[in-house]
Design a protein around this motif. Structure first.
Motif, PDB file in Angstrom:
ATOM      1  N   ILE A  40      -8.980  -1.793  -7.405  1.00 47.02           N
ATOM      2  CA  ILE A  40      -8.448  -2.526  -6.252  1.00 47.02           C
ATOM      3  C   ILE A  40      -8.586  -4.035  -6.463  1.00 47.02           C
ATOM      4  O   ILE A  40      -7.648  -4.808  -6.279  1.00 47.02           O
ATOM      5  CB  ILE A  40      -9.225  -2.149  -4.963  1.00 47.02           C
ATOM      6  N   ARG A  41      -9.789  -4.419  -6.877  1.00 45.73           N
ATOM      7  CA  ARG A  41     -10.108  -5.844  -6.953  1.00 45.73           C
ATOM      8  C   ARG A  41      -9.393  -6.533  -8.115  1.00 45.73           C
ATOM      9  O   ARG A  41      -8.896  -7.652  -7.972  1.00 45.73           O
ATOM     10  CB  ARG A  41     -11.623  -6.007  -7.122  1.00 45.73           C
ATOM     11  N   LEU A  65       5.853   6.831  -0.736  1.00 47.05           N
ATOM     12  CA  LEU A  65       5.752   5.689  -1.628  1.00 47.05           C
ATOM     13  C   LEU A  65       5.485   4.414  -0.830  1.00 47.05           C
ATOM     14  O   LEU A  65       6.019   4.237   0.262  1.00 47.05           O
ATOM     15  CB  LEU A  65       7.076   5.549  -2.397  1.00 47.05           C
ATOM     16  N   MET A  66       4.660   3.557  -1.399  1.00 49.21           N
ATOM     17  CA  MET A  66       4.368   2.278  -0.750  1.00 49.21           C
ATOM     18  C   MET A  66       4.256   1.186  -1.796  1.00 49.21           C
ATOM     19  O   MET A  66       4.235   1.451  -2.998  1.00 49.21           O
ATOM     20  CB  MET A  66       3.091   2.382   0.083  1.00 49.21           C
ATOM     21  N   LYS A  67       4.177  -0.027  -1.314  1.00 46.93           N
ATOM     22  CA  LYS A  67       4.111  -1.165  -2.218  1.00 46.93           C
ATOM     23  C   LYS A  67       2.914  -2.028  -1.880  1.00 46.93           C
ATOM     24  O   LYS A  67       2.574  -2.209  -0.706  1.00 46.93           O
ATOM     25  CB  LYS A  67       5.401  -1.999  -2.070  1.00 46.93           C
ATOM     26  N   ILE A  68       2.253  -2.538  -2.925  1.00 48.83           N
ATOM     27  CA  ILE A  68       1.165  -3.479  -2.700  1.00 48.83           C
ATOM     28  C   ILE A  68       1.784  -4.820  -2.303  1.00 48.83           C
ATOM     29  O   ILE A  68       2.622  -5.349  -3.038  1.00 48.83           O
ATOM     30  CB  ILE A  68       0.315  -3.676  -3.986  1.00 48.83           C
ATOM     31  N   VAL A  69       1.392  -5.332  -1.150  1.00 47.13           N
ATOM     32  CA  VAL A  69       1.994  -6.582  -0.691  1.00 47.13           C
ATOM     33  C   VAL A  69       0.984  -7.727  -0.586  1.00 47.13           C
ATOM     34  O   VAL A  69       1.359  -8.860  -0.276  1.00 47.13           O
ATOM     35  CB  VAL A  69       2.728  -6.404   0.660  1.00 47.13           C
ATOM     36  N   LYS A  70      -0.271  -7.424  -0.817  1.00 44.48           N
ATOM     37  CA  LYS A  70      -1.255  -8.498  -0.847  1.00 44.48           C
ATOM     38  C   LYS A  70      -2.376  -8.152  -1.814  1.00 44.48           C
ATOM     39  O   LYS A  70      -2.936  -7.058  -1.744  1.00 44.48           O
ATOM     40  CB  LYS A  70      -1.830  -8.746   0.560  1.00 44.48           C
ATOM     41  N   ASN A  71      -2.676  -9.095  -2.693  1.00 45.15           N
ATOM     42  CA  ASN A  71      -3.755  -8.884  -3.652  1.00 45.15           C
ATOM     43  C   ASN A  71      -5.093  -8.719  -2.943  1.00 45.15           C
ATOM     44  O   ASN A  71      -5.220  -9.019  -1.753  1.00 45.15           O
ATOM     45  CB  ASN A  71      -3.837 -10.050  -4.632  1.00 45.15           C
ATOM     46  N   SER A  72      -6.099  -8.281  -3.685  1.00 43.86           N
ATOM     47  CA  SER A  72      -7.369  -7.902  -3.083  1.00 43.86           C
ATOM     48  C   SER A  72      -8.073  -9.060  -2.384  1.00 43.86           C
ATOM     49  O   SER A  72      -7.965 -10.216  -2.789  1.00 43.86           O
ATOM     50  CB  SER A  72      -8.292  -7.320  -4.153  1.00 43.86           C
ATOM     51  N   TYR A  73      -8.788  -8.687  -1.360  1.00 41.54           N
ATOM     52  CA  TYR A  73      -9.641  -9.616  -0.611  1.00 41.54           C
ATOM     53  C   TYR A  73     -10.771  -8.785  -0.011  1.00 41.54           C
ATOM     54  O   TYR A  73     -10.669  -7.557   0.045  1.00 41.54           O
ATOM     55  CB  TYR A  73      -8.832 -10.353   0.471  1.00 41.54           C
ATOM     56  N   PRO A  74     -11.871  -9.415   0.402  1.00 35.67           N
ATOM     57  CA  PRO A  74     -13.029  -8.634   0.856  1.00 35.67           C
ATOM     58  C   PRO A  74     -12.696  -7.693   2.014  1.00 35.67           C
ATOM     59  O   PRO A  74     -11.921  -8.048   2.907  1.00 35.67           O
ATOM     60  CB  PRO A  74     -14.013  -9.719   1.303  1.00 35.67           C
ATOM     61  N   ASP A  75     -13.252  -6.498   1.954  1.00 33.43           N
ATOM     62  CA  ASP A  75     -13.064  -5.490   2.992  1.00 33.43           C
ATOM     63  C   ASP A  75     -14.005  -5.795   4.158  1.00 33.43           C
ATOM     64  O   ASP A  75     -15.199  -5.513   4.097  1.00 33.43           O
ATOM     65  CB  ASP A  75     -13.344  -4.105   2.401  1.00 33.43           C
ATOM     66  N   MET A  99     -10.215  -4.759  -0.482  1.00 36.71           N
ATOM     67  CA  MET A  99      -9.036  -3.972  -0.117  1.00 36.71           C
ATOM     68  C   MET A  99      -7.770  -4.752  -0.402  1.00 36.71           C
ATOM     69  O   MET A  99      -7.808  -5.961  -0.656  1.00 36.71           O
ATOM     70  CB  MET A  99      -9.095  -3.556   1.346  1.00 36.71           C
ATOM     71  N   VAL A 100      -6.655  -4.039  -0.405  1.00 35.55           N
ATOM     72  CA  VAL A 100      -5.340  -4.662  -0.550  1.00 35.55           C
ATOM     73  C   VAL A 100      -4.508  -4.295   0.670  1.00 35.55           C
ATOM     74  O   VAL A 100      -4.870  -3.387   1.418  1.00 35.55           O
ATOM     75  CB  VAL A 100      -4.608  -4.172  -1.822  1.00 35.55           C
ATOM     76  N   ASP A 101      -3.410  -5.020   0.866  1.00 34.06           N
ATOM     77  CA  ASP A 101      -2.456  -4.627   1.896  1.00 34.06           C
ATOM     78  C   ASP A 101      -1.310  -3.858   1.244  1.00 34.06           C
ATOM     79  O   ASP A 101      -0.864  -4.211   0.145  1.00 34.06           O
ATOM     80  CB  ASP A 101      -1.888  -5.862   2.603  1.00 34.06           C
ATOM     81  N   GLY A 132     -12.313  17.971 -11.556  1.00 30.03           N
ATOM     82  CA  GLY A 132     -13.358  17.101 -11.045  1.00 30.03           C
ATOM     83  C   GLY A 132     -12.926  15.676 -10.821  1.00 30.03           C
ATOM     84  O   GLY A 132     -13.761  14.798 -10.617  1.00 30.03           O
ATOM     85  N   SER A 133     -11.620  15.430 -10.864  1.00 29.54           N
ATOM     86  CA  SER A 133     -11.104  14.082 -10.672  1.00 29.54           C
ATOM     87  C   SER A 133     -11.209  13.675  -9.204  1.00 29.54           C
ATOM     88  O   SER A 133     -10.505  14.208  -8.354  1.00 29.54           O
ATOM     89  CB  SER A 133      -9.659  14.021 -11.138  1.00 29.54           C
ATOM     90  N   ARG A 134     -12.117  12.757  -8.909  1.00 27.63           N
ATOM     91  CA  ARG A 134     -12.347  12.373  -7.513  1.00 27.63           C
ATOM     92  C   ARG A 134     -11.941  10.956  -7.223  1.00 27.63           C
ATOM     93  O   ARG A 134     -12.018  10.514  -6.078  1.00 27.63           O
ATOM     94  CB  ARG A 134     -13.838  12.534  -7.179  1.00 27.63           C
ATOM     95  N   LEU A 135     -11.543  10.236  -8.253  1.00 29.98           N
ATOM     96  CA  LEU A 135     -11.227   8.821  -8.069  1.00 29.98           C
ATOM     97  C   LEU A 135     -10.084   8.653  -7.071  1.00 29.98           C
ATOM     98  O   LEU A 135      -9.034   9.271  -7.209  1.00 29.98           O
ATOM     99  CB  LEU A 135     -10.853   8.227  -9.421  1.00 29.98           C
ATOM    100  N   SER A 136     -10.295   7.796  -6.072  1.00 24.11           N
ATOM    101  CA  SER A 136      -9.325   7.716  -4.983  1.00 24.11           C
ATOM    102  C   SER A 136      -8.209   6.715  -5.237  1.00 24.11           C
ATOM    103  O   SER A 136      -7.241   6.655  -4.481  1.00 24.11           O
ATOM    104  CB  SER A 136     -10.040   7.378  -3.674  1.00 24.11           C
ATOM    105  N   ILE A 137      -8.349   5.921  -6.300  1.00 24.72           N
ATOM    106  CA  ILE A 137      -7.270   5.052  -6.755  1.00 24.72           C
ATOM    107  C   ILE A 137      -7.056   5.363  -8.229  1.00 24.72           C
ATOM    108  O   ILE A 137      -7.991   5.204  -9.009  1.00 24.72           O
ATOM    109  CB  ILE A 137      -7.638   3.556  -6.643  1.00 24.72           C
TER     110      ILE A 137
END
Length: 158
Positions: A40-41, A65-75, A99-101, A132-137
């Motif tokens: 994410i970061r 489907l979605m698009k990343i519209v803002k780079n990471s910033y503190p959650d 997190m990202v938007d 066992g793949s648990r990674l959420s991103i």
DNA sequence: GCCAACGTTGGC
DNA sequence: GCCAACGTTGGC
């Protein structure tokens, strides 16, 4: 800079593709795993595309489907004691989580269940299919991205 | 609800 | 730094 592709998990009873369709844009809150945090970061970039994956669903699968519209910033939910995502070790001065938007692009005409991904030739090495793949991103290759858009009868084109 | 696979924590 | 205990994820 080249566009990248991702798969992002959410439990639909918490936040689903339908919620995002209504809101149009949201911040992707609650990542509390370092591997996912680092992606994410450091890796997710404005303009990247991401599948919206419904985990803990019946059946689990790719919903849209979605698009990343803002780079990471503190959650900021991480330093909000009233949030379920509160982490006392994170602070405004020293944020631990990011997190990202994202913005809504499409709810797929056809939901693509996990089992269909498993069964489809060419998708075998997708991360989400590994045991066992648990990674959420998770990163997604262009090849996998294209195959899945086709399976979903997506009207989106690169 | 079960449980395998991971991730995190904390004593030593 | 090791590793046992515990917690979480997420398919089934």
């Amino acid at each position: 800079m080249s566009q990248k592709f991702w798969l992002m998990k959410s439990e639909p009873n918490v936040y689903s593709i339908d919620h995002l369709e209504q809101e149009k844009v949201c911040f992707w809150e609650g990542i509390r795993n370092y591997q996912a945090r680092n992606l994410i970061r450091d890796e997710l970039q404005e303009g990247d595309l991401a599948f919206f994956y419904h985990s803990n669903a019946k059946p689990p699968g790719i919903a849209g489907l979605m698009k990343i519209v803002k780079n990471s910033y503190p959650d900021h939910t991480s330093w909000d004691p009233s949030s379920t995502y509160y982490d006392p070790k994170s602070s405004e001065d020293n944020p631990r989580w990011f997190m990202v938007d994202v913005s809504f692009i499409e709810k797929f005409p056809l939901y693509v269940p996990l089992q269909e991904l498993r069964d489809h030739p060419g998708l075998e090495d997708m991360k989400v299919l590994q045991k066992g793949s648990r990674l959420s991103i998770q990163p997604v290759t262009l090849k996998h991205f294209s195959i899945i858009c086709e399976l979903a009868k997506s009207s989106f084109s690169l």
